[in-house]
Motif scaffolding. Structure first.
Motif, PDB file in Angstrom:
ATOM      1  N   TYR A  53      -1.883   7.207  -1.618  1.00 63.42           N
ATOM      2  CA  TYR A  53      -0.544   7.244  -2.227  1.00 63.42           C
ATOM      3  C   TYR A  53      -0.619   6.900  -3.709  1.00 63.42           C
ATOM      4  O   TYR A  53      -1.523   6.189  -4.148  1.00 63.42           O
ATOM      5  CB  TYR A  53       0.393   6.269  -1.498  1.00 63.42           C
ATOM      6  N   ASP A  54       0.372   7.390  -4.465  1.00 61.32           N
ATOM      7  CA  ASP A  54       0.389   7.086  -5.892  1.00 61.32           C
ATOM      8  C   ASP A  54       1.071   5.733  -6.132  1.00 61.32           C
ATOM      9  O   ASP A  54       1.659   5.138  -5.223  1.00 61.32           O
ATOM     10  CB  ASP A  54       1.061   8.213  -6.698  1.00 61.32           C
ATOM     11  N   ARG A  55       0.960   5.283  -7.378  1.00 61.88           N
ATOM     12  CA  ARG A  55       1.471   3.963  -7.725  1.00 61.88           C
ATOM     13  C   ARG A  55       2.965   3.846  -7.448  1.00 61.88           C
ATOM     14  O   ARG A  55       3.431   2.819  -6.927  1.00 61.88           O
ATOM     15  CB  ARG A  55       1.165   3.676  -9.201  1.00 61.88           C
ATOM     16  N   ALA A  56       3.724   4.871  -7.783  1.00 65.20           N
ATOM     17  CA  ALA A  56       5.180   4.796  -7.615  1.00 65.20           C
ATOM     18  C   ALA A  56       5.546   4.574  -6.142  1.00 65.20           C
ATOM     19  O   ALA A  56       6.464   3.800  -5.824  1.00 65.20           O
ATOM     20  CB  ALA A  56       5.834   6.075  -8.154  1.00 65.20           C
ATOM     21  N   THR A  57       4.828   5.231  -5.250  1.00 68.09           N
ATOM     22  CA  THR A  57       5.113   5.080  -3.815  1.00 68.09           C
ATOM     23  C   THR A  57       4.796   3.657  -3.358  1.00 68.09           C
ATOM     24  O   THR A  57       5.586   3.031  -2.626  1.00 68.09           O
ATOM     25  CB  THR A  57       4.288   6.102  -3.011  1.00 68.09           C
ATOM     26  N   LEU A  58       3.656   3.137  -3.799  1.00 71.44           N
ATOM     27  CA  LEU A  58       3.292   1.764  -3.417  1.00 71.44           C
ATOM     28  C   LEU A  58       4.302   0.765  -3.978  1.00 71.44           C
ATOM     29  O   LEU A  58       4.702  -0.183  -3.291  1.00 71.44           O
ATOM     30  CB  LEU A  58       1.876   1.430  -3.903  1.00 71.44           C
ATOM     31  N   ALA A  74      -5.505  -3.294  -6.384  1.00 69.92           N
ATOM     32  CA  ALA A  74      -5.400  -4.035  -7.647  1.00 69.92           C
ATOM     33  C   ALA A  74      -5.543  -3.064  -8.818  1.00 69.92           C
ATOM     34  O   ALA A  74      -4.786  -3.127  -9.799  1.00 69.92           O
ATOM     35  CB  ALA A  74      -6.455  -5.137  -7.717  1.00 69.92           C
ATOM     36  N   ALA A  75      -6.503  -2.152  -8.726  1.00 67.39           N
ATOM     37  CA  ALA A  75      -6.685  -1.156  -9.785  1.00 67.39           C
ATOM     38  C   ALA A  75      -5.488  -0.211  -9.831  1.00 67.39           C
ATOM     39  O   ALA A  75      -4.983   0.118 -10.913  1.00 67.39           O
ATOM     40  CB  ALA A  75      -7.977  -0.380  -9.547  1.00 67.39           C
ATOM     41  N   GLN A  76      -5.009   0.198  -8.655  1.00 68.45           N
ATOM     42  CA  GLN A  76      -3.867   1.122  -8.616  1.00 68.45           C
ATOM     43  C   GLN A  76      -2.629   0.525  -9.268  1.00 68.45           C
ATOM     44  O   GLN A  76      -1.832   1.250  -9.862  1.00 68.45           O
ATOM     45  CB  GLN A  76      -3.535   1.494  -7.167  1.00 68.45           C
TER      46      GLN A  76
END
Ligand SMILES: CC(=O)N[C@@H](CCCN)C(=O)O
Ligand SMILES: NC(=O)OP(=O)(O)O
Length: 315
Positions: free
Chosen positions: A10-15, A192-194
């Motif tokens: 998943y992309d950052r926005a979803t997380l 953490a990187a995401q």
């Protein structure tokens, strides 16, 4: 289909959406999962995951059924194309398709063998469920990933610091009497990187993370010296197995990598638990006011309620 097998899917926005939902719905009691059923399938032991999923599903009005695979269910084969004349009477191919007729979500815990590196690297059990289930699959810690833990970790950091971006976090290897999986450090480093943390991996040279994880981390700092720990905002302590001497317990010469208050400095302390006191971490760290690992465990409950609703397209 929204599986939750690896945060890297998943992309950052979803997380971030899932984390924000968990923060704003903390403690929610509702009927969001009314009439829904979740299978909790454990190939391996658990305290937090088992408890927090069962409780969270109940708080949302849903029903869970817990299975201990091979004890009360048939032992399940996961290899493709094998002659099943061994100790496993049923194949995941069949079990996953049948359970998908009863349940709205299949949630699976399946640790690595720590004996057969190529097999573990393919994450065969969770991938068999992904392939054959016709409902969403949630990973409760597989050979490679523990995404629900990683999301709870990020929720804890976001609550403590008001953000994840730019927070200095060290993933700090600790000694242990046994070889442990890399799923927790893999998923922690990835998420953490995401989510923009400044990640440093602190471990002896024989304890790299797998290439499949490292190549997704970008220009992460890896150091073999614990003196960097005291300069962090968060120290995330965890033992994991050597990929060099696969499956072997950590050498006794690394016992002094135990985390102490002196090494921790003023950083916050996180650990997924369970931990072996005075092997991985001293009692004094756990007794200190910097210990956030019980908030972290509580956050499993909050974030998993959001993950369940995300998988069912309810958020
Ligand atoms: C002691 C042990 O087996 N730890 C397991 C579980 C950690 C939390 N689910 C591990 O290190 O992956
Ligand atoms: N942290 C965690 O996943 O704990 P359990 O292994 O007890 O579920």
């Amino acid at each position: 289909m929204r599986h939750f097998i690896n945060t890297g899917d998943y992309d950052r926005a979803t997380l971030e959406t899932i984390l924000t939902h968990a923060m704003t719905h903390r403690g929610e009691r509702s009927t969001a999962l009314s009439g829904r059923t979740v299978a909790l399938m454990f190939f391996d032991s658990s305290l937090r995951t088992r408890a927090s999923f069962a409780v969270g599903i109940a708080q949302l009005g849903g029903t869970s059924v817990t299975f201990e695979v091979g004890r009360g269910t048939w032992n399940l084969e996961y290899q493709e194309g094998v002659v099943m004349d061994g100790d496993k009477p049923e194949h995941i191919a069949d079990a996953a398709q049948v359970l998908s007729r009863y349940f709205d979500v299949l949630a699976i815990r399946c640790f690595p063998s720590l004996k057969r590196p190529e097999e573990d690297a393919a994450d065969p059990v969770i991938e068999a469920f992904r392939r054959y289930a016709t409902v969403p699959v949630i990973n409760l810690e597989s050979a490679l990933y523990h995404p629900c833990q990683a999301m709870a970790d990020m929720l804890t950091i976001r609550e403590r610091f008001g953000r994840t971006e730019g927070v200095r976090v060290a993933l700090a290897w600790t000694p242990h009497i046994k070889a442990l999986p890399t799923a927790v450090p893999n998923s922690f480093a990835l998420v953490a990187a995401q989510l923009g943390c400044r990640l440093t991996i602190v471990a002896p040279p024989e304890f790299p993370l797998p290439d499949v994880v490292m190549e997704r981390l970008g220009d992460v700092e890896v150091v073999h010296d614990q003196s960097v720990l005291a300069r962090q905002d968060v120290v995330y302590a965890k033992s994991w197995a050597s990929l060099v001497n696969y499956g072997a317990p950590p050498p006794a010469r690394y016992r002094d990598w135990i985390l102490t208050p002196e090494k921790l400095g003023s950083a916050r302390f996180l650990h997924c638990l369970p931990l072996r006191r005075n092997v991985e971490v001293t009692d004094a760290v756990l007794a200190s006011a910097q210990n956030d690992c019980y908030d972290e465990a509580e956050n499993r409950l909050h974030v998993q309620k959001s993950i369940l609703q995300f998988c069912l397209h309810l958020i």
